[in-house]
Design a protein around this motif. Sequence first.
Motif: not given
Length: 345
Positions: A17, A26, A29-30
Amino acid sequence: MGPFDDVEKLLIGYLQIDSTTGKEKEFADRVAVDLEHAGWHVQRQPLDNNPDRFNVLATTKPNASPRLILNTHFDTVPPFIGPTEKEDSIWGRGTNDAKGQMVVMMAAADQLRREDPSLADQIGLLFVVGEEVDHVGMTKANEFNVSPEYLIVGEPTEMKFASIQKGAMKVKLKARGVAGHSGYLTSGYSAVHILVNVLKDVLDYKWPESQKTGATTVNIGKIEGGQALNAWAEYAEAGLFFRVTTSIDDITQKLEAIVKGRVEVDVWNFNEPVLLDEPPIKTEMDPVSFNTDLPFWHGLEKLKGRYLFGCGSIKNAHSKDEHMPRNELKECPSVLIKLMKELLK
């Protein structure tokens, strides 16, 4: 086996990522979802001017007041470099600065939660945005309603605890001359000549040094000046970067004494050094010459213990060769668990 125990697999997934500064969403969030699925209570704290960028604070219970915080950052420097694997190491952007630190903190915290829930109730995981550029995430994180006694910041320190995070001082030395034809010594004088002599004196000076803190160092990173080869330079300047072990005032005073009014001294950016605590476990300690989020935690002086520690080496961070030794990645959680148990017992 816990959800974060396979630190190699977790790191390789996170390395896929892109989380270069400004693009942390991103990845954040992960990580937040992974923590929630593992049973942690997660608070997301968006930046005031950009809700897509947010910090994460994870605790075992809602409204917890952790005595100890494990902290590192989501963002990496550009460019994004995806993961590759070698027999003894994992390569890619963020392997050691600082996604590797994040996965070992998650593994250590979650293992402690399984082994000693009452102790784990006293810890928090604080992951922030923007460390690599302007420390905006850590600055915002001060608005979390927490007052820990201990702060452990994860950065690549080669499995040694830092004795000091050296301060940083950026300086411009500005020299002024009188323009004239350089074929005639009486027609003017050169700012470049003045500046060169001052810089020699700066390099020749014995800057402060001690066994605990290491040496104050200086780098002349940039020199500009002059208007033509056949003219005395009317103006010249040099950009200097000091890694400070004493104080900004001390180094500024010493610099002024060296300069003796020959050039203007403009200290345009700085942060003080942070003296760190000796951990209550047997370990090596070493000074570090890089910046972290530590000075931007407002309660720094109130802490009982301030620690800077991690796996991997800063010496290959930010480069195409950034990598994490597998043995350090697997060893690091146990060191963090040992430290947390000693501090909180």
